[in-house]
Design a protein around this motif. Structure first.
Motif, PDB file in Angstrom:
ATOM      1  N   GLY A  13      -3.361  -0.040  10.828  1.00 36.60           N
ATOM      2  CA  GLY A  13      -2.403  -1.809  10.636  1.00 36.60           C
ATOM      3  C   GLY A  13      -3.214  -0.742   8.889  1.00 36.60           C
ATOM      4  N   LYS A  14      -4.107   0.496   8.866  1.00 33.75           N
ATOM      5  CA  LYS A  14      -3.890   1.146   7.270  1.00 33.75           C
ATOM      6  C   LYS A  14      -3.174   1.422   5.927  1.00 33.75           C
ATOM      7  CE  LYS A  14      -8.450   0.140   8.823  1.00 33.75           C
ATOM      8  NZ  LYS A  14      -9.597  -1.023   7.863  1.00 33.75           N
ATOM      9  N   ILE A  15      -2.325   1.743   6.320  1.00 34.65           N
ATOM     10  CA  ILE A  15      -1.078   2.172   5.758  1.00 34.65           C
ATOM     11  C   ILE A  15       0.449   1.032   6.440  1.00 34.65           C
ATOM     12  CG2 ILE A  15      -1.653   4.278   4.703  1.00 34.65           C
ATOM     13  CD1 ILE A  15      -0.373   5.578   6.215  1.00 34.65           C
ATOM     14  N   THR A  16       1.499   1.360   5.551  1.00 34.64           N
ATOM     15  CA  THR A  16       2.537   0.496   5.757  1.00 34.64           C
ATOM     16  C   THR A  16       3.420   1.564   5.972  1.00 34.64           C
ATOM     17  OG1 THR A  16       3.462   0.472   3.430  1.00 34.64           O
ATOM     18  CG2 THR A  16       2.614  -1.661   4.654  1.00 34.64           C
ATOM     19  N   ASP A  17       4.928   1.516   6.199  1.00 30.22           N
ATOM     20  CA  ASP A  17       5.569   2.563   7.068  1.00 30.22           C
ATOM     21  C   ASP A  17       6.054   3.202   5.251  1.00 30.22           C
ATOM     22  OD1 ASP A  17       6.074   2.096   8.971  1.00 30.22           O
ATOM     23  OD2 ASP A  17       7.707   0.720   9.441  1.00 30.22           O
ATOM     24  N   LYS A  18       5.908   2.369   3.655  1.00 25.68           N
ATOM     25  CA  LYS A  18       6.306   2.786   2.216  1.00 25.68           C
ATOM     26  C   LYS A  18       5.973   4.038   2.679  1.00 25.68           C
ATOM     27  CE  LYS A  18       7.403   0.983  -2.152  1.00 25.68           C
ATOM     28  NZ  LYS A  18       7.747  -0.425  -2.388  1.00 25.68           N
ATOM     29  N   VAL A  19       4.998   2.621   2.703  1.00 23.96           N
ATOM     30  CA  VAL A  19       3.213   4.567   2.030  1.00 23.96           C
ATOM     31  C   VAL A  19       3.184   5.660   2.928  1.00 23.96           C
ATOM     32  CG1 VAL A  19       0.572   4.838   1.627  1.00 23.96           C
ATOM     33  CG2 VAL A  19       2.069   2.529   1.563  1.00 23.96           C
ATOM     34  N   LEU A  20       3.936   5.021   3.867  1.00 21.76           N
ATOM     35  CA  LEU A  20       4.112   6.349   4.908  1.00 21.76           C
ATOM     36  C   LEU A  20       5.701   7.627   4.465  1.00 21.76           C
ATOM     37  CD1 LEU A  20       3.089   8.282   8.021  1.00 21.76           C
ATOM     38  CD2 LEU A  20       5.535   7.113   8.649  1.00 21.76           C
ATOM     39  N   LYS A  21       5.507   7.105   3.286  1.00 19.14           N
ATOM     40  CA  LYS A  21       7.167   7.317   3.202  1.00 19.14           C
ATOM     41  C   LYS A  21       6.453   8.722   1.832  1.00 19.14           C
ATOM     42  CE  LYS A  21      11.058   6.123   5.641  1.00 19.14           C
ATOM     43  NZ  LYS A  21      12.005   4.662   5.562  1.00 19.14           N
ATOM     44  N   ILE A  22       5.782   7.569   1.249  1.00 18.86           N
ATOM     45  CA  ILE A  22       5.268   8.216  -0.067  1.00 18.86           C
ATOM     46  C   ILE A  22       4.323   9.189   0.043  1.00 18.86           C
ATOM     47  CG2 ILE A  22       3.408   7.546  -2.275  1.00 18.86           C
ATOM     48  CD1 ILE A  22       4.505   5.027  -1.943  1.00 18.86           C
ATOM     49  N   ALA A  23       3.234   8.927   1.156  1.00 13.98           N
ATOM     50  CA  ALA A  23       2.099  10.093   1.366  1.00 13.98           C
ATOM     51  C   ALA A  23       2.960  11.883   1.932  1.00 13.98           C
ATOM     52  CB  ALA A  23       2.206  10.134   2.568  1.00 13.98           C
ATOM     53  N   GLN A  24       4.043  11.299   2.571  1.00 10.84           N
ATOM     54  CA  GLN A  24       4.834  12.431   2.929  1.00 10.84           C
ATOM     55  C   GLN A  24       5.001  13.466   2.258  1.00 10.84           C
ATOM     56  OE1 GLN A  24       7.086  10.611   5.942  1.00 10.84           O
ATOM     57  NE2 GLN A  24       5.498  11.265   8.064  1.00 10.84           N
ATOM     58  N   ASP A  25       6.159  12.483   1.266  1.00  7.89           N
ATOM     59  CA  ASP A  25       7.000  12.998  -0.131  1.00  7.89           C
ATOM     60  C   ASP A  25       6.328  14.092  -0.955  1.00  7.89           C
ATOM     61  OD1 ASP A  25       9.369  13.698  -1.761  1.00  7.89           O
ATOM     62  OD2 ASP A  25       8.097  12.326  -3.640  1.00  7.89           O
ATOM     63  N   LEU A  26       4.725  13.334  -2.006  1.00  5.16           N
ATOM     64  CA  LEU A  26       3.866  14.510  -2.294  1.00  5.16           C
ATOM     65  C   LEU A  26       3.065  15.339  -1.523  1.00  5.16           C
ATOM     66  CD1 LEU A  26       2.035  10.406  -3.372  1.00  5.16           C
ATOM     67  CD2 LEU A  26       3.589  12.847  -4.737  1.00  5.16           C
ATOM     68  N   THR A  27       2.828  15.460  -0.422  1.00  3.55           N
ATOM     69  CA  THR A  27       2.333  15.996   0.038  1.00  3.55           C
ATOM     70  C   THR A  27       2.753  17.700  -0.069  1.00  3.55           C
ATOM     71  OG1 THR A  27       3.143  15.605   2.657  1.00  3.55           O
ATOM     72  CG2 THR A  27       0.801  15.186   1.941  1.00  3.55           C
ATOM     73  N   THR A  28       4.973  16.876   0.623  1.00  3.06           N
ATOM     74  CA  THR A  28       5.230  18.486   0.291  1.00  3.06           C
ATOM     75  C   THR A  28       6.035  19.022  -0.911  1.00  3.06           C
ATOM     76  OG1 THR A  28       6.952  16.449   0.043  1.00  3.06           O
ATOM     77  CG2 THR A  28       7.307  17.753   1.929  1.00  3.06           C
ATOM     78  N   ARG A  29       5.307  17.677  -1.713  1.00  4.24           N
ATOM     79  CA  ARG A  29       5.100  18.595  -3.422  1.00  4.24           C
ATOM     80  C   ARG A  29       4.198  19.345  -3.615  1.00  4.24           C
ATOM     81  NH1 ARG A  29       7.575  12.459  -5.468  1.00  4.24           N
ATOM     82  NH2 ARG A  29       6.712  13.950  -7.489  1.00  4.24           N
ATOM     83  N   GLY A  30       3.300  19.254  -2.660  1.00  2.00           N
ATOM     84  CA  GLY A  30       1.872  20.470  -3.015  1.00  2.00           C
ATOM     85  C   GLY A  30       0.534  19.502  -2.914  1.00  2.00           C
ATOM     86  N   LYS A  31       0.488  18.067  -3.624  1.00  2.00           N
ATOM     87  CA  LYS A  31      -0.707  17.019  -2.415  1.00  2.00           C
ATOM     88  C   LYS A  31      -1.294  17.540  -1.765  1.00  2.00           C
ATOM     89  CE  LYS A  31      -0.158  14.557  -7.081  1.00  2.00           C
ATOM     90  NZ  LYS A  31      -1.520  14.856  -7.512  1.00  2.00           N
ATOM     91  N   THR A  32      -2.931  17.597  -1.986  1.00  2.00           N
ATOM     92  CA  THR A  32      -2.878  17.301  -0.467  1.00  2.00           C
ATOM     93  C   THR A  32      -3.183  16.019  -0.037  1.00  2.00           C
ATOM     94  OG1 THR A  32      -5.199  16.560  -1.230  1.00  2.00           O
ATOM     95  CG2 THR A  32      -5.163  19.302  -1.121  1.00  2.00           C
ATOM     96  N   LEU A  33      -3.322  15.215   1.457  1.00  2.00           N
ATOM     97  CA  LEU A  33      -2.870  14.516   1.604  1.00  2.00           C
ATOM     98  C   LEU A  33      -4.301  13.348   1.288  1.00  2.00           C
ATOM     99  CD1 LEU A  33      -1.667  12.444   3.970  1.00  2.00           C
ATOM    100  CD2 LEU A  33      -3.106  13.290   5.516  1.00  2.00           C
ATOM    101  N   GLU A  34      -5.225  13.578   1.533  1.00  2.00           N
ATOM    102  CA  GLU A  34      -6.730  12.598   0.387  1.00  2.00           C
ATOM    103  C   GLU A  34      -5.889  12.702  -1.005  1.00  2.00           C
ATOM    104  OE1 GLU A  34     -11.432  12.948  -0.183  1.00  2.00           O
ATOM    105  OE2 GLU A  34     -10.349  14.874   0.238  1.00  2.00           O
ATOM    106  N   GLN A  35      -5.182  13.819  -1.625  1.00  2.00           N
ATOM    107  CA  GLN A  35      -5.214  13.220  -2.595  1.00  2.00           C
ATOM    108  C   GLN A  35      -3.634  12.538  -3.133  1.00  2.00           C
ATOM    109  OE1 GLN A  35      -4.222  17.021  -4.513  1.00  2.00           O
ATOM    110  NE2 GLN A  35      -5.732  17.736  -5.236  1.00  2.00           N
ATOM    111  N   ALA A  36      -2.627  12.303  -2.192  1.00  2.00           N
ATOM    112  CA  ALA A  36      -2.301  11.348  -1.991  1.00  2.00           C
ATOM    113  C   ALA A  36      -2.493   9.897  -1.294  1.00  2.00           C
ATOM    114  CB  ALA A  36      -0.800  11.895  -1.494  1.00  2.00           C
TER     115      ALA A  36
END
Length: 577
Positions: A13-36
């Motif tokens: 319960g630490k992240i929502t579906d919306k945050v999950l998609k944002i994180a996946q999008d940012l990691t595909t654009r070069g950010k690390t998961l921690e940065q996202a």
């Protein structure tokens, strides 16, 4: 691995579906998961570290009350500690436990495993919250070296506390090798790290060491408070200050050779509650003055400055707060004039750069050798060009004006917020407006903005309202400065994500941002009329000059600095419509 960490965080319960998609999008654009996740403030760094540890099958460690063991830290080479941001925890003779800043960094894991393989050890990896790690990974080598000295000196300090009545004991402690080594390590690390100042200050139950790097103070070390008096006294011994005088401020100087360079440390002590504080300004006397190009001024600005310094007489004034690079800019200009046929003399406090062929003199207020008395003496030395470190009072201001009226080119600095403030400040000192009108050539207001680290530079997402503010400023900039900027396309603002090369700050070095104003015939008439602000603004625009804020925003659009720097420095460089 990232998918597993995201799934675990979602299940808890630490992240929502919306945050999950944002994180996946940012990691595909070069950010690390921690940065996202952590950088985007979607997840706390402790929750992220716990999830990462569970997925990787390693230990999670809370470093809140952790104190590094200098013997364990010394097992790993300093370069390895700094490059891979490793915090050694424990060593039992066979197993080395260590926290990695990024346990998914295979290069860091390989470096540790190679080290362990050579020495027949085994490695047990761990992770910890990023916010806790920062205070250990910033200068782990410094921590280790000072901790070793502290351990050596511990017995002496404890003894001195028990025998506080014995005056000779304090002198014995400060002359001892551990305190001497501790201070020399602090000074050496400051020079190697490119610091401009060292602050040694008492804070509650510790002695805090902070370095000013690229204009920003950073805590590098914390020592037990009982070390503080001995450390301050050691500074005083080296600077030939009075050891028994703790009630009034003292000033001194230390000269040391560090890594083959002659370094001057300008010392200032200040009494604070129960203790003293020391600030050490670092001056590299082997470094010559940089050029205007190296300082980061625009070509259009440099052309104007070169044009003005070739005039036979008049005033060239630079303004800005302390630490904004005014003196460095003056020396860059003076270097252009330095030739066999020109007599250049300076009055400085202190002498920061040594230039062959220039007569440099340091003022000494304690013996009544001030800027005013020094300027009187210099004018009897047949100078062509005179640099006065700062115009602080009416006497110095009037002497500078009269010197420029009698055929001398005068360079100096003032403390005002912008170029408009130069004239009111001089008039407020008591200088007559008609004399100012006859002598002022050029006014420059400047600041120093931190440059983005070239090794970890990447595009940055900024809020829409901030982007709109930036675009509004860019649209108001004269076209001659906008050759490389296409406002019809989205501007990619940049930042540094942080790497070992920049100590995790995302910045490396600084660049000058400035506004210029030429005192043309029209401007000189305005001075005689009381220098009305509205008329000044019209003349400023007629000259097609940029304000400080416009230059700052343009440098952010060019990818030289960040939007954060625009907001930090823009507070005292406000845009006027």
């Amino acid at each position: 691995m990232n998918d597993q960490i995201l799934a675990l965080l979602q299940s808890r319960g630490k992240i929502t579906d919306k945050v999950l998609k944002i994180a996946q999008d940012l990691t595909t654009r070069g950010k690390t998961l921690e940065q996202a996740l952590v950088g985007g403030k979607y997840v706390g760094d402790a929750d992220f570290a716990k999830a990462q540890a569970e997925v990787l099958g390693i230990e999670f460690v809370d470093l809140t009350d952790f104190t590094p063991d200098p013997q364990v830290v010394s097992l790993i080479p300093k370069t390895t500690l700094d490059n891979y941001q490793i915090v050694p925890l424990t060593f039992d003779g066979k197993v080395l436990r260590a926290v990695l800043r990024d346990p998914q960094d295979y290069r860091a894991v390989e470096a540790l495993e190679f080290l362990a393989g050579e020495r027949d050890w085994s490695i047990k990896l761990a992770t910890a919250p990023a916010s806790q790690l920062r205070k250990f990974t910033k200068g782990a080598g410094l921590q280790a070296e000072v901790a070793t000295s502290l351990e050596m000196a511990k017995g002496k300090f404890e003894k001195s506390k028990e025998e506080e009545g014995e005056i000779g004991n304090l002198e014995e402690v400060i002359k001892g090798a551990p305190v001497s080594r501790m201070l020399s390590v602090i000074m050496r690390h400051a020079v190697e790290g490119g610091a401009s100042d060292i602050h040694i200050e008492p804070v509650e139950n510790e002695s805090r060491i902070r370095y000013r790097i690229d204009g920003v103070l950073r805590t590098s070390l914390s020592l037990p408070i009982y070390v503080h008096p001995a450390l301050i006294s050691r500074v005083k011994v080296l600077a030939n200050l009075k050891l028994d005088e703790t009630r009034v401020p003292q000033d001194g100087r230390i000269t040391q050779e560090i890594n083959g360079k002659k370094i001057d440390f300008r010392i200032s002590t200040l009494p604070v509650v129960d203790h003293e504080k020391v600030v050490m300004r670092i001056l590299d006397t082997t470094a010559g003055a940089p050029t205007l190009e190296q300082l980061g001024f625009r070509k259009q600005y440099i052309d104007i400055m070169y044009q003005e310094i070739k005039k036979p007489h008049g005033l060239f004034l630079i303004t800005g707060p302390t630490g904004s690079g005014k003196s460095t800019t003056l020396f860059a200009a003076l270097t252009q004039l330095n030739s066999d046929g020109v007599n250049i003399s300076t009055l400085e406090d202190p002498v920061e750069y040594y230039i062959n062929g220039v007569n440099q003199s340091q003022i000494r207020p304690e013996i009544n050798y001030s800027f005013a008395t020094g300027l009187r003496a210099l004018l009897r030395q047949d100078p062509n060009v005179v640099m006065v470190g700062e115009i602080r009072d009416r006497e110095t201001g009037e002497l500078a004006i009269h010197a420029s009226l009698t055929g001398h080119l005068i360079f100096s600095t003032l403390h005002t917020n912008d170029v408009y403030g130069l004239v009111p400040r001089m008039v407020d000192m008591g200088v007559q407006p008609f004399l100012l009108a006859a002598t002022l050539n050029l006014g420059v207001a400047q600041r120093l903005a931190r440059k983005i680290c070239a090794h970890c530079k990447e595009p940055q997402e900024i809020p829409d309202d901030t982007r709109q503010d930036m675009m509004k400023v860019l649209n108001g900039i004269p076209k001659k400065y906008m050759e490389h900027i296409d406002l019809t396309k989205p501007i990619a603002f940049m930042h540094g994500k942080g790497c070992p090369k920049c100590g995790g700050s995302g910045y490396a070095g600084r660049t000058a941002v400035a506004e210029l104003f030429q005192f043309t015939n029209q401007a000189q008439k305005l001075i005689e009329q009381g220098f009305p602000h509205e008329d000044f603004r019209k003349e400023f625009n007629r000259q097609e000059m940029m304000t400080l804020r416009q230059d700052l925003v343009l440098k952010a659009a060019e990818g030289l600095t960040t939007v954060e720097e625009v907001l930090r420095l823009g507070q005292d460089a406000s845009e006027e419509e």
